[in-house]
Every structure is written in structure tokens, then in C-alpha cells.
Design an enzyme around this catalytic site. Structure first.
Site, PDB file in Angstrom:
ATOM      1  N   ALA A   1      15.344  41.085 -21.539  1.00 54.26           N
ATOM      2  CA  ALA A   1      15.104  42.505 -21.801  1.00 54.26           C
ATOM      3  C   ALA A   1      13.644  42.812 -22.105  1.00 54.26           C
ATOM      4  O   ALA A   1      13.231  43.961 -22.111  1.00 54.26           O
ATOM      5  CB  ALA A   1      15.981  42.971 -22.964  1.00 54.26           C
TER       6      ALA A   1
ATOM      7  N   SER B   1       0.368  34.016  28.713  1.00 59.03           N
ATOM      8  CA  SER B   1      -0.490  34.436  27.603  1.00 59.03           C
ATOM      9  C   SER B   1      -0.521  35.951  27.482  1.00 59.03           C
ATOM     10  O   SER B   1      -0.544  36.657  28.490  1.00 59.03           O
ATOM     11  CB  SER B   1      -1.922  33.958  27.825  1.00 59.03           C
ATOM     12  OG  SER B   1      -1.955  32.563  27.787  1.00 59.03           O
TER      13      SER B   1
ATOM     14  N   ASN C   1       8.167  27.594  26.952  1.00 56.46           N
ATOM     15  CA  ASN C   1       6.776  27.607  26.507  1.00 56.46           C
ATOM     16  C   ASN C   1       6.330  29.058  26.301  1.00 56.46           C
ATOM     17  O   ASN C   1       6.435  29.875  27.211  1.00 56.46           O
ATOM     18  CB  ASN C   1       5.907  26.933  27.578  1.00 56.46           C
ATOM     19  CG  ASN C   1       4.486  26.708  27.101  1.00 56.46           C
ATOM     20  OD1 ASN C   1       3.870  27.606  26.528  1.00 56.46           O
ATOM     21  ND2 ASN C   1       3.969  25.533  27.346  1.00 56.46           N
TER      22      ASN C   1
ATOM     23  N   GLU D   1       6.189  30.712 -35.452  1.00 54.38           N
ATOM     24  CA  GLU D   1       5.486  31.312 -34.309  1.00 54.38           C
ATOM     25  C   GLU D   1       3.979  31.145 -34.474  1.00 54.38           C
ATOM     26  O   GLU D   1       3.456  31.164 -35.591  1.00 54.38           O
ATOM     27  CB  GLU D   1       5.849  32.795 -34.198  1.00 54.38           C
ATOM     28  CG  GLU D   1       7.289  33.040 -33.779  1.00 54.38           C
ATOM     29  CD  GLU D   1       7.680  32.294 -32.508  1.00 54.38           C
ATOM     30  OE1 GLU D   1       7.063  32.530 -31.457  1.00 54.38           O
ATOM     31  OE2 GLU D   1       8.599  31.456 -32.575  1.00 54.38           O
TER      32      GLU D   1
ATOM     33  N   ASN E   1       8.702  24.756 -29.425  1.00 57.20           N
ATOM     34  CA  ASN E   1      10.020  25.293 -29.110  1.00 57.20           C
ATOM     35  C   ASN E   1      10.037  25.808 -27.676  1.00 57.20           C
ATOM     36  O   ASN E   1       9.204  26.629 -27.300  1.00 57.20           O
ATOM     37  CB  ASN E   1      10.290  26.443 -30.096  1.00 57.20           C
ATOM     38  CG  ASN E   1      11.531  27.232 -29.751  1.00 57.20           C
ATOM     39  OD1 ASN E   1      12.468  26.701 -29.188  1.00 57.20           O
ATOM     40  ND2 ASN E   1      11.524  28.508 -30.124  1.00 57.20           N
TER      41      ASN E   1
ATOM     42  N   HIS F   1      -0.083  28.721  20.078  1.00 56.92           N
ATOM     43  CA  HIS F   1      -1.189  29.451  19.465  1.00 56.92           C
ATOM     44  C   HIS F   1      -0.929  30.953  19.400  1.00 56.92           C
ATOM     45  O   HIS F   1      -0.418  31.546  20.335  1.00 56.92           O
ATOM     46  CB  HIS F   1      -2.511  29.263  20.230  1.00 56.92           C
ATOM     47  CG  HIS F   1      -2.471  28.199  21.276  1.00 56.92           C
ATOM     48  ND1 HIS F   1      -3.092  26.990  21.085  1.00 56.92           N
ATOM     49  CD2 HIS F   1      -1.872  28.147  22.489  1.00 56.92           C
ATOM     50  CE1 HIS F   1      -2.887  26.233  22.173  1.00 56.92           C
ATOM     51  NE2 HIS F   1      -2.145  26.913  23.027  1.00 56.92           N
TER      52      HIS F   1
END
Ligand code: UD1
Ligand code: CA
Length: 422
Positions: free
Chosen positions: A8, A374, A346, A157, A172, A332
Site C-alpha cells: 500500500a 531487400s 530468407n 529502524e 531485517n 539484417h
């Protein structure tokens, strides 16, 4: 065993508009890690205290569980400290003999074996409360484990600690096992009499100690496991920790990482033996990669992707929600999204599946042994049958079905007269 997750808190030190437990490490929010560990321990219905960003936290947890988990949400309207958060859960723990495992939502690094050992030691000891502690070279920021003659009696603490207490290196972790009744009895007695003016859960320890109850702190958590996430620096350190763990997991299963420090693999990824991952790859959760593949350098493999054996996904290639067959070469500068690519195909440099029309995403089907030239743009939905070819720079309009062995080229792409070779 019952578990109570504390999620919370505002996470003030994160300086964020989002609740702390939704900050992610390798694509998974902190709360997701915690619920995952609990699930591994067999706890699928944890009680979760939510407050800051409650609706968001709740919807993440509900969406992430996919029906496996049944968390019970408890609202802490105002965040008055960890003790106050547990107090909100009082009526959910009516039994007096139950054990309750308390877990802060910002503690994602604990390993299952460590927690199992902690639970075992706690049970064997017969303690009414046990803290999972850790020896830290730099204990700054954590609550310190105070012992007198070896006996654990309090947690101090950092802000309230004396100079001598600050030197204590046993800290702790924030993870505890309590017997329900002593816990909720002690919670009635805690007061916000500290520097933060919060109700500290940790104060219950000294109360129980004064009542002569048996308490234990087991220093079982490694430095790394006991780290909490409070700041952006902690988050960055946490990403390094998880990334290293993921890479090591795959190395142990026969995967080569050319540059482990420069590779990011989210949890829940599968990679086959003898696959080589080159530097600077990012592989998202749920991805499956086959054996003997070559991935990268600089590849991004996104969710929903499955890659067959011996495929090559080369430099500057992004693959998203796609099924890539074995021996496919995408060497690539390509983007494949929502694509299905058959064996041995390919995909040329710069090829792109234009899968998004601004509103919806569409599928690109590519058969076996296809040659995509390409810089081809395939405007999905498109289907390319086995052994077909597209010329360099082709733009294949949406709805096109390229036939088996057909060669297309141009803008828009049109079939070429079949040459003798086919
Ligand atoms: C806490 C412990 C500290 C321990 C450290 C380990 C206390 C008082 N201190 O400190 O001893 O070394 O964890 O990481 O418990 N939360 C709520 N409601 C609140 C306040 C907090 O649900 O009102 C939740 C937070 O969301 C968080 C967890 O409790 O997940 C811990 O709170 P946090 O403020 O981070 O405690 P620390 O200062 O780290
Ligand atoms: Ca914390």
C-alpha cells in the site's frame, strides 16, 4: 500457511506518479515477483494490502494471475506505516494458531530455497515470531536486528538508531513469520513514537520480547536477496541482479552469451542448447528460441515470438508476436510483426511487415524457402506461398496472395514473367 503482502505504500523515495510495486524489473512489476515467489511456495491466495494507486495495483494483480491466483485485497486508505498496514488485515485472520508469512511488496529477490529454509527453521524453533535477516557489508537504510547475549529482542529502524546500533550489520529483510494471536495482540500496543511518526510493524518484536515470548532472527538471506526497492537507484541495481540471474539460468542450460552484461533476458524465456546470443539483445518474457540459433547483435525479440532451430536473427532485427520456422535467416535490419515464416526462408535486409493499419494488426504469412528481397514492404494481411520471391524494393499491397514459386517485384508488386529457372 497464510501470506500477507504489504503493497500500500506510496514509495515516496521513487518520486513517481505510479505506485511503487508496479515499477518493473525486466518487464515484470515488483508485485509480480512477490506473487510468483509465493506461488512457488504454494500460496495462491495471499492477502494483499493495497492503498496508493489501489485500483491500478489491483487490476495488475488480477490481470497477471490468469486465474491461477486468488488474491484477497485489503484496503489501507491512509498509509500510516507497516504496523498499521498489518492492522488493516486483522479481521482476515480470525484463527489464533495460524502462521502468517508477512512479505513487503518491494522485496522481489528472495529465492525459494531461502524462504523454505526460513519456514523450516521457524517451525523447528517453535518461535512465536521469526524475522528473516541478512548480514550486509553496508547495512545503511535497513532496520537493524538487536540481540542481547545472542537473543533477538528488537528491530531498530535506521532513523531511530544510535551510532552504536547503526554499526550492526545484521538487518531485517521485512519478511517474517508470526503466530497470529501474539502478532495482533502486540499490534494493539504499538505507537507512532519514532522519527517517521509511523506505526512500525517492527515494534511488535520488542513488545513480544518483553512478554518473554520466544523470538528468532535467521540470517539466511544473502545481501542480494535482502535488497528492497525504495529508489530509482535500487531499481537499476535490481535490474542488474535479475538480468544476471536470467542469463545464468540459460547458461546452465547450454546457451552462449557473448556479452552477458550487455544482454537482457526477461523471466520466463526458453532458449535451446548451443544457441548463441550476441551482444546487446533484448528478449522479452514468454519468447521461445530453438537450438543452435544465432541471435543479434542488437536484436529485439518481443513477446509472443517463437523461433525454430538453427534460425539466424541478425543485427538490428526486431521480431514481435511471430512464429519463425527453423533455418530461417533474417540477417539484417528487418521488422517482423504478427508474421508466420516457414522453414528455410530468407528475409532480406530492410524487409518490413507493415502489420498495423493505424487501427488493427494483421498477419503476414510467408511459406517455406521463400526469398523476400531487400527492402520489401509486405502490407498485411499478405500471404506468400512456398518458394515465392519478391524483388528488392517491392511493395506488396494488402490482401495480396503470392502463389507458390511466383516472383513479384515493383511498386505495387506484380508477378514477373516466369524465367526458366522458376
Ligand atoms: C522496512 C522495515 C525495515 C526493513 C526494510 C527491509 C518497518 C518499519 N521497517 O523498512 O526494518 O529493514 O523494510 O526492506 O517495517 N507499506 C504499506 N503501508 C504502509 C507503509 C508501508 O503497505 O503504511 C508497505 C510498502 O508498500 C512496502 C512495505 O510495506 O512494500 C515496506 O515499507 P517501506 O516503507 O518500504 O519500509 P522500509 O523503510 O523499507
Ligand atoms: Ca522498503
Amino acid at each position: 500457511m497464510q501470506a500477507l503482502v504489504l503493497a500500500a505504500g506510496k514509495g515516496t523515495r521513487m518520486r513517481s506518479d505510479f505506485p511503487k510495486v508496479l515499477h518493473g524489473i525486466l518487464g515484470r512489476p515488483l508485485a509480480g515477483y512477490v506473487l510468483e515467489i509465493l506461488e512457488e511456495l504454494g500460496i495462491t491466495s495471499p492477502k494483499v494490502v493495497i492503498g496508493s494507486g489501489a485500483a491500478q495495483v489491483r487490476s495488475f494483480i488480477e490481470a497477471g494471475g490468469k486465474g491461477r491466483r486468488n488474491p484477497v485485497f485489503i484496503l489501507q486508505r491512509e498509509q500510516k506505516g507497516t504496523g498499521h498496514a498489518v492492522e488493516m488485515a486483522r479481521k482476515y485472520f480470525p484463527g489464533t494458531q495460524e502462521e502468517i508469512l508477512i512479505w513487503p511488496g518491494d522485496m522481489p529477490f528472495l529465492k525459494r530455497q531461502t524462504v523454505r529454509e526460513f519456514i523450516k527453521r521457524h517451525k523447528e524453533s517453535g518461535a512465536e515470531a521469526s524475522a528473516l535477516s541478512s548480514l550486509q557489508t553496508d547495512p545503511a537504510g535497513y532496520g537493524r536486528i538487536l540481540r542481547a547475549g545472542g537473543r533477538f529482542y528488537a528491530i531498530r529502524e535506521e532513523l531511530d538508531a544510535s551510532a552504536a546500533e547503526k554499526k550492526i550489520q545484521e538487518v531485517n529483510s521485512g519478511i517474517y513469520l508470526f503466530k497470529t494471536k501474539p502478532l495482533f495482540d502486540a499490534l494493539k500496543k504499538i505507537r507512532p513514537a519514532n522519527r517517521k511518526k509511523e506505526f512500525y510493524l517492527t515494534d511488535t518484536i520488542e513488545i513480544l520480547s518483553k512478554e518473554g515470548r520466544r523470538l528468532e532472527a535467521f540470517a539466511l538471506a544473502s545481501e542480494e536477496e535482502a535488497r528492497g526497492i525504495n529508489s530509482r537507484q535500487d531499481l537499476a541495481a535490481g535490474i542488474q541482479i535479475m538480468k544476471k540471474r536470467e542469463v545464468e539460468y540459460h547458461e546452465e542450460r547450454g546457451v552462449t552469451f557473448v556479452a552477458p552484461d550487455q544482454t537482457f533476458v526477461e523471466p520466463d524465456v526458453k532458449i535451446g542448447r548451443d544457441t548463441v546470443i550476441y551482444p546487446w539483445c533484448y528478449i522479452e518474457a514468454g519468447v521461445k528460441i530453438g537450438k543452435r540459433c544465432k541471435i543479434g547483435p542488437f536484436a529485439k525479440i518481443r513477446r509472443g515470438t517463437k523461433i525454430g532451430d538453427e534460425a539466424v536473427i541478425g543485427s538490428f532485427v526486431e521480431v514481435s508476436r511471430s512464429r519463425i520456422g527453423s533455418k530461417v535467416l533474417v540477417k539484417h535490419l528487418a521488422y517482423l510483426g504478427d508474421a508466420v515464416v516457414g522453414e528455410g526462408t530468407n528475409i532480406g535486409a530492410g524487409a518490413v511487415t507493415a502489420n498495423f493499419d493505424g487501427k488493427n494488426k494483421h498477419v503476414t504469412q510467408i511459406g517455406k524457402k521463400v526469398l523476400i528481397g531487400s527492402n520489401t514492404v509486405l502490407i498485411a494481411p499478405v500471404a506468400v506461398a512456398d518458394r515465392a520471391r519478391t524483388g528488392a524494393g517491392s511493395v506488396v499491397p494488402r490482401g495480396t496472395k503470392i502463389k507458390k514459386g511466383q516472383v513479384v517485384a515493383g511498386v505495387p508488386a506484380r508477378p514477373l514473367a516466369k524465367n526458366k529457372k522458376g
